[in-house]
Scaffold this motif. Structure first.
Motif, short mmCIF file in Angstrom:
data_model
loop_
_atom_site.label_atom_id
_atom_site.label_comp_id
_atom_site.label_asym_id
_atom_site.label_seq_id
_atom_site.Cartn_x
_atom_site.Cartn_y
_atom_site.Cartn_z
N ALA A 441 0.83 -1.25 0.04
CA ALA A 441 0.07 -0.06 0.00
C ALA A 441 0.90 1.46 0.18
O ALA A 441 0.67 2.39 -0.26
CB ALA A 441 -0.90 0.04 1.39
N LEU A 442 2.04 1.09 0.31
CA LEU A 442 2.99 2.28 0.37
C LEU A 442 3.55 2.72 -1.01
O LEU A 442 4.18 3.57 -1.01
CB LEU A 442 4.15 2.17 1.59
CG LEU A 442 3.83 1.95 2.81
CD1 LEU A 442 4.77 1.56 3.79
CD2 LEU A 442 3.00 3.09 3.38
N THR A 443 3.65 1.60 -2.18
CA THR A 443 4.02 1.70 -3.24
C THR A 443 3.53 3.06 -3.83
O THR A 443 2.04 3.41 -3.92
CB THR A 443 3.92 0.66 -4.22
OG1 THR A 443 2.62 0.29 -4.50
CG2 THR A 443 4.79 -0.43 -3.50
N ALA A 446 0.06 1.83 -5.78
CA ALA A 446 -1.13 1.92 -4.77
C ALA A 446 -1.61 3.22 -4.43
O ALA A 446 -2.69 3.46 -4.08
CB ALA A 446 -0.77 0.97 -3.85
N MET A 447 -0.63 4.24 -4.15
CA MET A 447 -0.88 5.50 -3.49
C MET A 447 -1.73 5.99 -4.80
O MET A 447 -2.74 6.90 -4.38
CB MET A 447 -0.05 6.42 -3.08
CG MET A 447 0.66 5.65 -1.83
SD MET A 447 2.13 6.48 -1.52
CE MET A 447 1.58 8.18 -0.96
N VAL A 448 -1.46 5.98 -6.04
CA VAL A 448 -2.06 6.77 -7.07
C VAL A 448 -3.74 6.01 -7.21
O VAL A 448 -4.54 6.94 -7.00
CB VAL A 448 -1.36 6.37 -8.51
CG1 VAL A 448 -2.48 6.78 -9.69
CG2 VAL A 448 -0.25 7.34 -8.40
N LEU A 449 -3.83 4.79 -7.04
CA LEU A 449 -5.10 4.19 -7.16
C LEU A 449 -6.00 4.77 -6.07
O LEU A 449 -7.20 4.91 -5.99
CB LEU A 449 -4.99 2.72 -7.16
CG LEU A 449 -4.72 2.26 -8.45
CD1 LEU A 449 -4.41 0.58 -8.53
CD2 LEU A 449 -5.50 2.67 -9.53
N GLN A 450 -5.42 4.78 -4.46
CA GLN A 450 -6.03 5.03 -3.57
C GLN A 450 -6.44 6.59 -3.87
O GLN A 450 -7.79 6.81 -3.23
CB GLN A 450 -5.28 5.11 -2.39
CG GLN A 450 -4.85 3.63 -1.91
CD GLN A 450 -3.56 3.45 -0.86
OE1 GLN A 450 -3.36 4.49 -0.49
NE2 GLN A 450 -3.24 2.46 -0.81
N ALA A 451 -5.69 7.29 -4.30
CA ALA A 451 -5.95 8.87 -4.33
C ALA A 451 -7.17 9.10 -5.48
O ALA A 451 -8.12 9.76 -5.47
CB ALA A 451 -4.81 9.72 -5.03
N ILE A 452 -7.02 8.15 -6.54
CA ILE A 452 -8.08 8.20 -7.73
C ILE A 452 -9.54 7.84 -7.10
O ILE A 452 -10.54 8.58 -7.46
CB ILE A 452 -7.58 7.21 -8.80
CG1 ILE A 452 -6.55 8.04 -9.65
CG2 ILE A 452 -8.98 7.25 -9.73
CD1 ILE A 452 -5.89 6.86 -10.78
#
Length: 525
Positions: A441-443, A446-452
């Motif tokens: 989740a720190l990659t 993953a962060m881009v998808l979380q933000a989207i």
């Protein structure tokens, strides 16, 4: 630990100071966009100078694709300081436009609305634009709007001399450095899956980029396309691709073989490209109808480089004087970092590169050339899948297990670099990247998808927000008057250099191209 690596670390730990004098530079690409997030249709701003002759502000494929370049710097801090100043000046000249901070592009219209970079009327300027026209003809213009960070790195002569002496090698220093640089390049390709996992940040793309293409991606209600476990669609078959190169084998086993193979590709006709025509109604469409127009058309994760003389092709420079530095090309733009890359990631790249240089690096065989692209594709499409396996040639191993073993060695290399530079930042960078292995989740991906997801599944809205944040970061800190004036003076001087070049006597363009391709690099026949 790799036996060869253990041997090299043993002598290097006793004289780590020989690594002082490392040089690094960054080349950061970003698309100019209008206020609605569409690719800018405006010319390269005159206030930024000549894209042909400015040393630090140029363009890549499109007139809208800015490339900001630092000189070789003695420290990561100084490289980032230079990049900071360039950004602050550029943003001050963009008016209502913004810079897109993601690797996968903004909203795109038809290919014809992606303007080619223009470099003026000199022969070299015309050739640069024609080369880009040929790329668009061959692959379509969309592929060339993808952006990234190139990290250039060289180790000092003191390092190569100490290593050569410790190994009892009797080659010239130039040949020794080139041989070990190609060992670095082979290992970089073998282990690039780790960088694609850690530094990949393009798991999603605006649907306009793939309009009319088969893609196999999942779709969000907004039209955003993605893969749930993807790391870098930029480095996938949906990004940089070249069907003509699928059967092209370029050797990375020795400098003379690399030069020979690239030169041969530039001189080998390729029927589909010949059918497109080099000229139509007397107007050039591409530089030639060969597998490659130029060496740089050969896409790769890493390149051996040398600063050449004016008018000299890259392979000629390498054949003449050997490898000077390596260009690391597989790093996505990080939309959460104003520069597109963090200092932490830069430190890790240097650890990774030194590890690749020191570790055992057998020459590639046919199986390696076939296997490595498959590992790359598996990583970029589903790198955060815990079941992902990497084919090592001897066996298939769970990615996380293989990466854990590699991190043990990377920590040891980081300690050497810390000692050389009297710091702990290299070890801290390795620890931060290891945390991403332990928690996907720190990659960045993953962060881009979380933000989207927080933007209701809309890549465009997420990316526009990040673009605005980056602009604010730089615009809130205007350059001092003296530094702003220095950038204005350099822009004006670059425009004058281009004008002088265009006014100077020159051969006809046909003759210029014939001469440019006439000389065969030593050892390439």
């Amino acid at each position: 630990m790799d036996r060869e690596l253990s041997i090299q670390l043993q002598w290097l730990s006793k004289q780590a100071s020989c690594l002082q004098g490392m040089k690094r530079g960054l080349e950061k690409e970003s698309l100019r966009i209008d206020s609605d997030g569409w690719l800018a249709q405006t010319p390269h701003p005159a206030a930024l100078g000549s894209a042909l002759t400015h040393p630090s502000i140029t363009t890549d494929y499109s007139e809208a694709l800015l490339e900001l370049i630092t000189p070789p710097c003695d420290s990561i801090a100084s490289a980032f300081g230079y990049l900071d100043e360039v950004h602050r000046y550029v943003y001050s000249q963009l008016g209502s436009e913004r810079l897109w901070v993601n690797s996968m592009p903004c909203k795109l219209g038809p290919d014809a609305q992606i303007p080619l970079a223009q470099y003026g009327s000199s022969n070299i300027g015309r050739m640069k634009t024609l080369y880009r026209h040929g790329l668009g003809l061959r692959y379509g213009r969309r592929m060339q709007t993808i952006a990234g960070i190139h990290y250039n790195l060289s180790f000092p002569d003191s390092f190569w001399q100490a290593w050569q002496e410790a190994s009892g090698n009797t080659q010239s220093l130039t040949d020794f450095r080139s041989e070990k640089s190609f060992a670095l390049i082979r290992n970089f390709q073998r282990r690039s899956w780790l960088l694609l996992y850690l530094l990949g940040a393009s798991p999603a793309v605006c649907g306009s980029f793939l309009a009319g293409r088969e893609h196999g991606l999942d779709a969000m209600p907004s039209g955003t396309l993605y893969r749930p476990n993807a790391t870098s669609l930029r480095m996938s078959s949906l990004g940089y691709q070249n069907d003509a190169q699928s059967d092209l084998k370029v050797s990375y086993n020795a400098l003379d073989e690399y030069v020979r193979d690239l030169d041969r590709a530039i001189r080998t006709p390729y029927a589909p490209y010949e059918a497109m025509g080099v000229k139509q109604n007397g107007i050039y469409q591409q530089l030639n109808g060969h597998i490659l127009q130029l060496e740089n058309e050969y896409y790769g994760l890493i390149r051996p480089k040398r600063n050449g003389a004016s008018g000299e092709r890259p392979t000629q420079s390498l054949a003449r004087s050997g490898v000077e530095y390596v260009e690391l090309r597989c790093v996505d733009l990080d939309p959460f970092e104003p520069f597109g890359i963090s200092c932490e990631s830069a430190h890790f790249l240097e650890v990774f590169a030194l590890h690749c240089a020191l570790a055992e690096s057998p020459t590639f065989n046919d199986d390696d050339y076939q296997r490595l692209p498959l590992n790359q594709q598996a990583m970029v499409e589903c790198g955060r899948d815990p079941a992902l396996e990497i084919d090592t040639g001897r066996e298939s191993v769970r990615f996380r297990e293989l990466a854990s073993r590699l991190f043990v060695e990377l920590r040891a290399v980081a300690e050497i670099l810390d000692s050389a530079h009297v710091t702990n930042t290299y070890s801290a960078a390795v620890a931060a990247q290891l945390a991403k292995l332990e928690d996907p989740a720190l990659t960045g991906s993953a962060m881009v998808l979380q933000a989207i997801d927080k933007w209701d599944g809309c890549f465009y809205n997420f990316a526009m927000d990040r673009a605005e944040r980056a602009r604010d970061h730089f615009m809130q800190r205007p350059l001092a008057n003296e530094r702003a004036a220095a950038y204005r003076d350099e822009a004006e001087a670059s425009l004058q250099r281009q004008a002088d070049l265009e006014a100077a006597p020159a051969p006809a363009f046909d003759d210029f191209l014939q001469q440019y391709f006439a000389d065969t690099p030593t050892g390439a026949a």
